[in-house]
Every structure is written in structure tokens, then in C-alpha cells.
Scaffold this active site. Structure first.
Site, mmCIF file in Angstrom:
data_model
loop_
_atom_site.group_PDB
_atom_site.id
_atom_site.type_symbol
_atom_site.label_atom_id
_atom_site.label_comp_id
_atom_site.label_asym_id
_atom_site.label_seq_id
_atom_site.Cartn_x
_atom_site.Cartn_y
_atom_site.Cartn_z
ATOM 1 N N HIS A 1 47.034 -9.220 -1.974
ATOM 2 C CA HIS A 1 45.748 -9.287 -2.128
ATOM 3 C C HIS A 1 45.161 -11.232 -2.011
ATOM 4 O O HIS A 1 44.552 -11.483 -2.681
ATOM 5 C CB HIS A 1 45.831 -9.912 -3.943
ATOM 6 C CG HIS A 1 46.036 -8.339 -3.909
ATOM 7 N ND1 HIS A 1 45.143 -7.084 -4.553
ATOM 8 C CD2 HIS A 1 46.849 -7.464 -4.984
ATOM 9 C CE1 HIS A 1 45.608 -6.347 -5.327
ATOM 10 N NE2 HIS A 1 46.867 -6.362 -5.422
ATOM 11 N N LYS B 1 33.143 -15.568 -11.217
ATOM 12 C CA LYS B 1 34.574 -15.076 -10.659
ATOM 13 C C LYS B 1 35.037 -16.065 -11.256
ATOM 14 O O LYS B 1 34.527 -16.915 -12.026
ATOM 15 C CB LYS B 1 34.130 -14.577 -9.309
ATOM 16 C CG LYS B 1 33.040 -16.255 -8.743
ATOM 17 C CD LYS B 1 33.098 -15.642 -7.187
ATOM 18 C CE LYS B 1 32.046 -14.758 -6.751
ATOM 19 N NZ LYS B 1 32.624 -13.350 -6.065
ATOM 20 N N ARG B 2 36.873 -16.547 -10.895
ATOM 21 C CA ARG B 2 37.465 -17.833 -11.337
ATOM 22 C C ARG B 2 36.289 -18.688 -11.050
ATOM 23 O O ARG B 2 35.981 -18.486 -9.445
ATOM 24 C CB ARG B 2 38.621 -16.727 -10.673
ATOM 25 C CG ARG B 2 39.499 -16.139 -12.020
ATOM 26 C CD ARG B 2 39.227 -16.273 -13.673
ATOM 27 N NE ARG B 2 40.712 -17.653 -12.969
ATOM 28 C CZ ARG B 2 41.765 -17.699 -13.733
ATOM 29 N NH1 ARG B 2 42.414 -16.417 -14.327
ATOM 30 N NH2 ARG B 2 42.311 -18.915 -13.691
ATOM 31 N N LYS C 1 35.994 -19.963 -3.101
ATOM 32 C CA LYS C 1 34.851 -19.542 -3.512
ATOM 33 C C LYS C 1 33.818 -19.999 -3.845
ATOM 34 O O LYS C 1 31.977 -19.361 -4.273
ATOM 35 C CB LYS C 1 35.423 -18.673 -4.846
ATOM 36 C CG LYS C 1 36.127 -17.211 -5.343
ATOM 37 C CD LYS C 1 36.731 -17.165 -6.449
ATOM 38 C CE LYS C 1 37.873 -16.097 -6.688
ATOM 39 N NZ LYS C 1 37.903 -14.846 -6.891
ATOM 40 N N THR D 1 35.525 -7.521 -5.847
ATOM 41 C CA THR D 1 35.291 -6.169 -6.453
ATOM 42 C C THR D 1 34.073 -6.661 -7.126
ATOM 43 O O THR D 1 33.357 -5.582 -7.766
ATOM 44 C CB THR D 1 36.447 -5.833 -7.350
ATOM 45 O OG1 THR D 1 36.355 -6.970 -8.212
ATOM 46 C CG2 THR D 1 37.493 -5.330 -6.600
ATOM 47 N N LYS E 1 30.682 -4.393 -7.837
ATOM 48 C CA LYS E 1 29.840 -3.751 -9.500
ATOM 49 C C LYS E 1 28.627 -4.594 -9.237
ATOM 50 O O LYS E 1 27.488 -3.363 -9.353
ATOM 51 C CB LYS E 1 30.599 -4.347 -10.364
ATOM 52 C CG LYS E 1 32.221 -4.163 -11.023
ATOM 53 C CD LYS E 1 32.937 -5.316 -11.744
ATOM 54 C CE LYS E 1 34.524 -4.861 -11.072
ATOM 55 N NZ LYS E 1 35.226 -6.144 -11.986
#
Ligand code: F55
Length: 832
Positions: free
Chosen positions: A367, A558-559, A564, A666, A670
Site C-alpha cells: 500500500h 484524509k489523514r 498529501k 479511495t 467516494k
């Protein structure tokens, strides 16, 4: 049979409104122990959950019995995380009794939505990896695949996040505090798991050298089972989570004086093993408790799998035909050494045979490519905690390197890269290499990620085993993420194309032709607006900020992680804020920037970025000169339940990681499924989302993974030059550095500015800033044209069918596991 008992037995199965209502009233009194006047919302939740649970037990047992009787090949999904969230809405919807339940509660004067709110969110995971495991459970059950989840029943899930003066503070998450109505404790399903001790060599009955692990400490793993309801309620699979128990020595021992207190203390320490989920989504370098958790649940799961196999078999030759074991990242990779140990040491299987069986049984999903997230356990720790496994790993390594040597032709650098042991510095066991070597298939989670795996972390292994790496692009369950979370849109879709999409998301494509239908657009917008109103109310409740429902909801959830790039987003927000103040007469598109996400408690930079977002929000939200055209909110305690409110309400989906760093994502799926347009880099599954929704319906910007790679390799990137040449970026950074957002502590953000300049801007925030702002401008311009925006939003929803986790799971089933659907036989229902 006693008439009353008999009537109750029937009641437990009844799916109609009256039967449900009678069940509720009975459960409330006899199991929760309250009468209707005294019952709290939580009492009603427990009541309803227990009554619903009754309605799935028969089918659960039918499912398990059918697998047993057919000796079906099962797949075992081993994961240290299952981020399942709440289960009541999910169980009702998958059983198809939501309306009946709502009516039954109505008749008692209760609202189902209120009852649902009393359920705690089961947060047994950090983020994407854990949520993927939960989506896979839903898809396996919905596709009638004989699948089991195995993990740990953490007493404390992921911490609860609060903001105090804008800083993240962590609180324990006590999801089990009031009991868990969904789980069945199985005190008889108990396996010993050992730690420490030493290895003794001896001669076996035929004089061969053999080993036994002695003087070890023992812990027991006790099972708790949770039913996993597939869509339609036909297949009900099992999630089995292990809880640590001290051995019975304690209960039977007799102690004198101080020894008693010491023994109790020891019991508590032992049971700490399953106490808490590690809150890091990247790394927790070398914590012994974490290694013990990994081994604890892996060993218990393997013992359980072998016990089940041995019900039908007397040797292990056909284990790979009856069991597929999927390793969710390397966290359970010690299972490869453990299966070898169980087969060789405990069951007397010869090494080479055991190795063939092991490799044919295991497969591994990677991952992440982030080097700091690749697990590598210090050899010295492994030798101490799992001495026999360390030997087995050496043995596997020696045999492998011997065979590779011939082909490596003196290339020692290559051999040392292939080794299971990293010999640089303190020696470490590379769990990724162990997982790769011990598996017949290894997969990445998006097309780009899989290619990068081949080129980077597993390049040498890929050359050695060119058939082993394959791609399985992630997916999401349409049940939770559209059918349940977005009821306005789900109802609209069903009204036009029927409800086949819930089980076969590909059917949603039929909406594409409605993108030009003005009436449909209007209704699509109405559904989105309803969801936005719900989110606006939630935002007001959680943060006290009022946002405009008709503003562009720009969402990054998100985290919190530097790769990110929440920082890129907040910098653009500052730049937009400046433009709005500079040009007060322009009619701006009102924008609401919505952030949510937790930072690992020890990740200081991520926590500082949280504080920055909160600080910027405070200034912007209170500045009358922007006329409410810009609001910024950071929602606390992002979890599955919050995601269910946020995803349906988003207009714009921020997927802006540095290219090459997000394995898949992911949340991107969504959001797009719920009709948000993506603004994103060509990273992870964004690449495939673009291919499916079409280049015209997504805002792509920034460096590609290849360009990032070249730029870093050439060393030809100077963030200071980039900043100097971009006035709006420079101004935003100057505002941060002069304390505009932190007047109480002007130097607060020095570490962030440092990272962006002297630090070399590793995540290329400054490099992508200009293009990102252009893409944002494009999005705002398009948002003015509500018809065009809606058309593209519809095309997003319509083209996301491929991203169903049902598709993903069937690819795993056919290309990796070789498991097939098994329809449960329901004898009770066919009896007259
Ligand atoms: C948790 C613990 C450790 Cl020690 C390492 C990683 C994690 C973790 O949570 N990783 C994670 O969530 N990875 C994510 O997996 C998703 C599912 O495949 C991807 O979509 C996402 O890109 C990736 O970051």
C-alpha cells in the site's frame, strides 16, 4: 415447547413491522433491562441492534455451515485494521428492512435516525488501508465469496481528535465502553501465542535435526466474531477479531503476599497486547509492542485456519486449494515464517514442501512506496521476541540467496538488495522482501502504483520473479458510500434506472445519457443541495462556523500528511483570500474550504499544519472584507461517520498529493461517485479516474510522477526561485512568516517555511503552486455555470461504476485467490 418460548422464537425472525416492534419492546425489557419510559437513546440503539442481530443469525449459521459442508476454498483477509464504522444502517440496508424498522420505531414514538446516532463508530483503523479492508468485507459477502476477516479487537480504536486553541489533542476512543451488541465472544476459541524464550535443537524420531521453541511466555488469543452482512442478506460472513487474555496459570495459581498483586499486574500487562491501535498511518519505527501485536493476531489466525482445514484433511498437501491468505500490507507478513514453523516444527512437514505450500497459500498487497513506511524490524529485537522465526527467516534467506547467486553473477550490490536482511547499520529484517518472497502474487493498488513498485522498491524482485507483481486497483463499496450515505441521490438514481446498480455498479453508466436532461440536472442539484444543507448544519454544530449552502464546497478529507499536501491547499486559500480583499467589487464565486483529518500524534509537522489551517480559518472567517465569499473549516475527529456526511455534499474533491506518492486513494472514488469533480495530480488512482470520467470532467494539474522523479534526480529545483517569481505565493508565505495568522507567536510556522525553502521543498508544494491555482480558477469559473457543472458532476457519478470494490474483489478472487461464489443453503426457510 413452551408456547411463549415458541412465539418468541418466531418473533426473532420476523421481518415485518409488527414483529419488529414486538421484538424491540421485548429486547428493551429482557435484555437491556429498561422500560420504555426510562430508556435512553443508547438503550434503544442496543435494543434495535440486538433485534436486528437476531434476524441475521440463522443466515449467518447457514452460510458458515454451507462453507463447511462443501469444504469450499476460503479466503482469509489478514489485516491489522478494519475501519468498519457504524453497523446498524449497514445491517438494515443490506437485510432490506430499513423501512420496516423505521415504521416499527415510529409506532413506539422513536426516530430511526436518532437511534442510529447513538452507535459509536468502530474506528479499528487509521485510514485508507483499514477502510479498504472494510469495503472488501462488504464486497466479499455481497459477491457470496467465502471470505473471513482476521484482525485485532482493539479496546481503544483510533484516538478521538479535538482542537484546543487550534492544536490537535488526542483523547482515547472508547468504542466498547457501553458494550458492543454486534459481536459474539467465543471464550472457547482460544489459541496460545508465544513470545521470547529460546530455541532448542534436538534429533527427531528418524534422527533428523529439529527445533523446538522453549521457555517462552504465553498469551492466549480469544476470538470475537462479528457477522458481515452481504447485500440482500443471503451471505453473512465472519469478521473474527482476537483479544489478548492472560493464561489460566493466573486463575489457578495461588500466591502469597505481594505475589498476588504482582500476578494481577502481569495479567494486565499481558492483556495490553490488544489494548490500542497504533495511530500511525506511516511508521512507528521499531516498537516492540507493535511487533507483538502483529505476531499475536497472525499466529492466532493461522492456527484457526489450520484447525478449520484439518476438519476435512489429514495432511497439508491441499492447503493451497482450500485456503488463500491475503496479507494486507506487511503487518501480518510474519505469518510466512509462522506458517513455516507450524508446518515444519509442529506438523513435521519437510522444509521444501512446507515452503511450496506457504508460497502457494499467501499473497501480499503493498500500500505504499514511502521508504519510511516500509517495515524493517531490528534483528536483535526479532531474535529476542521471536527467536525461532528469526532462524526460519535466516534459513529462507540463505536458500533464496544461494539460488540467486548463480544468476547475480557476482553482483553483490544486487544480492544485498534482495536479501531479507538489511545489513546497513543495525541489522533489520525487511518485511516487504519476506512478504514478496513468501507469496505467489504481490499486488499494488492502482495502475501507476503497481508500475512504480516494479521500477522502485521491488525492481530486483521483479526481475527475479517477473510474473509475481500484478495490479488490483482499489474500489469502494457502493452500498455504504452511495446507497446508505447519499439517500437523496440513491433514490433519484433508482427512480431512473432501477436499483440494479447497488449490486452491479456498472449499471450506473445509464445515467450518462441523462447528463443533458435539464429536469434530471435540476433533480441532481436538488439532491446535492440537500446533502450540502446537512453538512452545513454539521459544520455549524462542530465548529460554530456558518457556511453558505450555495457556495462551492471544496473538500480535502484524509489523514494529515505532508505528501498529501494540505499545505498546498491552504496556501491557495490564502492567495484567494488576498485576491478577494484586493478586488472587493468583483463578484466572486463563494467558496467553502472544508478540511478534515487526523495527524499521527508524534508527527509534529502534520500537527503544525493543522494549527496553520485553524489559524488561517480564524482570520479569514472573521474578516468582513471578504463578505462571506470565503470560509475555511477544519472539522474535528474525521472518521467513517463524518465521511458519510461529507462525501455526498462535496462539489470539488481535492486529490493533490505529490505525484508518485499516493498509492491509490479511495476518498477520491467516494467523492467522484457522489458527484464531486476532482481537482488532482496524476497520482494513484486519479490517473484511472481521469480515464473513466473523461479529461473534460476533471481538473488535472501539476508535475507527473516521471517529472517529479527527474526533477529530484537532477537536483535542478530551487524553491526560493519559484517563490520569488510568483508574487501571490510569496505574499502568502510572507503573511505566514510575519505572523499575520499567528500574532501571538509570529515564529510559529518557521518549520513549515523552512521546509519549503532551505529544506528543499521535498513535496514540491511551491513547484505545483501556480498550476494548482490555475486549476482552482478553472473550477470556480465553471461553478458559475451551474448547468455545465451539474452536467460534469453527473458524468462523474455515471462513469465511476468500475471503481466498485465488487469489481476489485472479483479480480482478486479470480486472478489471485481462485475462490468462487458459494450460495448458502437456507434449510430453515425452505421447510414448510
Ligand atoms: C497503517 C500502518 C502502517 Cl505501519 C503503515 C501504513 C498504514 C496505513 O494506514 N496506510 C494506508 O492507509 N495506506 C493507504 O492505503 C490505501 C488503500 O490501498 C491507499 O488508497 C492509499 O493511497 C494509501 O496511502
Amino acid at each position: 415447547m413452551d408456547a411463549r418460548y415458541k412465539s418468541r422464537e418466531i418473533e426473532r425472525r420476523s421481518l415485518d413491522v409488527d414483529g419488529l416492534k414486538r421484538s424491540f419492546l421485548e429486547w428493551l425489557v429482557y435484555s437491556v433491562g429498561k422500560d420504555a419510559r426510562a430508556a435512553t437513546r443508547r438503550d434503544w440503539f442496543h435494543t434495535v441492534a440486538l433485534a436486528v442481530r437476531d434476524r441475521l443469525v440463522d443466515r449467518w449459521m447457514d452460510t458458515t455451515r454451507t462453507y463447511y459442508q462443501q469444504d469450499a476454498k476460503r479466503v482469509y483477509y489478514l489485516s491489522l485494521e478494519f475501519l468498519i464504522g457504524r453497523l446498524l444502517t449497514n445491517s438494515l440496508a443490506n437485510l432490506g428492512i430499513t423501512d420496516q424498522c423505521r415504521q416499527a420505531l415510529d409506532r413506539i414514538g422513536l426516530n430511526l435516525d436518532d437511534v442510529v446516532e447513538a452507535e459509536p463508530d468502530a474506528a479499528l483503523g487509521n485510514g485508507g488501508l483499514g477502510r479498504l479492508a472494510a469495503c472488501f468485507l462488504d464486497s466479499m459477502a455481497s459477491e457470496a465469496l467465502p471470505g473471513y476477516g482476521y484482525g485485532i479487537r482493539y479496546e481503544f480504536g483510533l484516538f478521538e481528535q479535538r482542537f484546543e486553541h487550534g492544536w490537535q489533542v488526542e483523547y482515547p476512543e472508547q468504542w466498547l465502553q457501553f458494550g458492543n451488541p454486534w459481536e459474539f465472544p467465543r471464550p472457547e476459541v482460544l489459541y496460545p501465542v508465544q513470545f521470547y524464550g529460546r530455541v532448542e535443537e534436538f534429533r527427531d524420531s528418524v534422527g533428523e535435526r529439529a527445533y523446538r521453541w522453549v521457555d517462552a511466555e504465553r498469551v492466549l488469543a480469544m476470538a470475537y466474531d462479528t457477522p458481515v452482512v452481504g447485500y440482500g442478506g443471503d451471505t453473512i460472513n465472519t469478521l473474527r477479531l482476537w483479544s489478548a487474555r492472560a493464561t489460566r496459570d493466573f486463575n489457578f495459581g495461588h500466591f502469597n503476599d505481594g505475589a498476588y498483586m504482582k500476578a494481577v499486574e502481569q495479567k494486565v500487562l499481558t492483556e495490553n497486547l490488544s489494548r490500542v491501535l497504533y495511530p500511525n498511518d506511516a511508521t512507528e519505527g521499531g516498537k516492540e509492542l507493535r511487533l507483538k501485536q502483529e505476531y499475536f493476531f497472525t499466529s492466532a489466525s493461522l492456527q484457526d485456519i489450520l484447525r478449520r482445514y484439518l476438519q476435512h484433511h489429514s495432511n497439508f498437501d491441499s492447503l493451497p486449494d482450500k485456503a488463500a491468505i491475503q496479507l494486507n500490507d506487511t503487518h501480518p507478513a510474519i505469518g510466512i515464517a509462522e506458517l513455516m514453523r507450524l508446518l515444519v516444527d509442529q506438523h513435521g512437514v519437510l522444509w521444501d514442501k512446507a515452503w511450496d505450500i506457504t508460497r502457494a497459500t499467501f499473497s501480499y498487497t503493498n500500500h505504499t512506496l514511502l521508504p519510511e513506511a516500509l517495515e524493517a524490524w531490528p534483528v536483535r529485537m526479532m531474535e529476542r521476541v521471536l527467536p525461532r522465526h528469526m532462524q526460519i527467516i535466516y534459513e529462507i534467506n540463505a536458500k533464496f540467496l544461494n539460488r540467486s547467486k548463480a544468476r547475480a553473477a557476482g553482483d553483490n550490490a544486487r544480492l544485498s538488495r534482495l536479501s531479507l536482511i538489511d545489513e546497513r547499520g543495525d541489522r533489520r529484517v525487511r518485511m516487504g522482501n519476506l512478504a514478496f518472497l513468501g507469496s505467489h502474487k504481490v499486488n499494488g493498488v492502482s495502475a501507476l502504483h503497481t508500475e512504480l513498485m516494479k521500477q522502485t522498491v521491488f525492481a530486483d524482485f521483479h526481475a527475479e520473479f517477473p510474473e509475481r507483481i500484478n495490479n488490483k486497483t482499489n474500489g469502494i463499496t457502493p452500498r455504504r458510500w452511495l446507497h446508505q450515505a447519499n439517500q437523496p441521490l440513491a433514490a433519484l438514481i433508482t427512480s431512473r434506472i432501477g436499483n440494479g446498480w447497488i449490486k452491479d455498479l456498472g449499471q450506473i453508466k445509464a445515467l450518462a445519457e441523462k447528463a443533458d436532461d435539464l429536469v434530471f440536472r435540476e433533480e441532481f442539484r436538488r439532491a446535492k443541495r440537500k446533502n450540502k444543507k446537512r453538512l452545513a448544519a454539521y459544520i455549524a454544530r462542530q465548529t460554530g462556523v456558518d457556511v453558505q449552502v450555495d457556495s462551492l464546497f471544496d473538500v480535502q478529507v484524509k489523514r494529515m500528511h505532508e505528501y498529501k499536501r494540505q499545505l498546498l491547499n491552504i496556501l491557495q486559500a490564502i492567495a484567494l483570500y488576498n485576491e478577494m480583499r484586493d478586488n472587493p467589487t468583483v463578484s466572486w464565486v463563494p467558496v467553502t474550504k472544508i478540511f478534515a483529518g487526523k495527524a499521527a500524534p508524534s508527527y509534529h509537522m502534520a500537527k503544525l499544519i493543522i494549527k496553520l489551517i485553524n489559524d488561517v480559518a480564524k482570520v479569514v472567517n472573521h474578516d468582513p472584507s471578504v463578505h462571506d465569499n470565503l470560509k475555511i473549516v477544519l472539522l474535528p475527529n474525521y472518521n467513517v461517520t463524518a465521511a458519510e456526511i461529507i462525501m455526498p455534499a462535496a462539489d470539488l474533491s481535492e486529490q493533490i498529493s505529490t505525484a508518485g506518492m499516493e498509492a491509490s486513494g479511495t476518498g477520491n472514488m467516494k467523492l467522484a461517485l457522489n458527484g464531486a469533480l476532482t481537482i488532482g495530480t496524476l497520482d494513484g488512482a486519479n490517473v484511472e479516474i481521469r480515464e473513466h470520467v473523461g479529461d473534460d470532467n476533471i481538473f488535472i494539474f501539476g508535475l507527473t510522477a516521471e517529472e517529479v522523479n527527474d526533477l529530484r534526480a537532477s537536483g535542478g529545483f530551487n524553491p526560493r526561485e519559484v517563490i520569488a517569481s510568483n508574487p501571490s505565493l510569496k505574499r502568502a508565505l510572507d503573511m505566514i512568516s510575519t505572523g499575520v495568522f499567528s500574532p501571538d507567536d509570529p515564529h510559529r510556522y518557521h518549520p513549515i517555511l523552512q521546509a519549503l525553502t532551505d529544506g528543499g521543498d521535498h513535496f514540491l508544494v511551491t513547484a505545483d503552486f501556480a498550476e494548482y491555482c490555475e486549476a482552482q480558477q478553472e473550477a470556480m469559473d465553471l461553478y458559475r455555470d451551474q448547468e455545465e457543472w451539474t452536467r460534469k458532476a453527473i458524468l462523474n457519478t455515471a462513469n465511476m461504476g468500475w471503481f466498485s470494490s465488487d469489481r476489485t474483489i472479483m479480480e482478486y478472487a479470480t486472478e489471485i485467490w481462485d475462490v468462487h461464489p458459494v450460495k448458502p443453503e437456507h434449510p430453515a426457510e425452505t421447510e414448510g
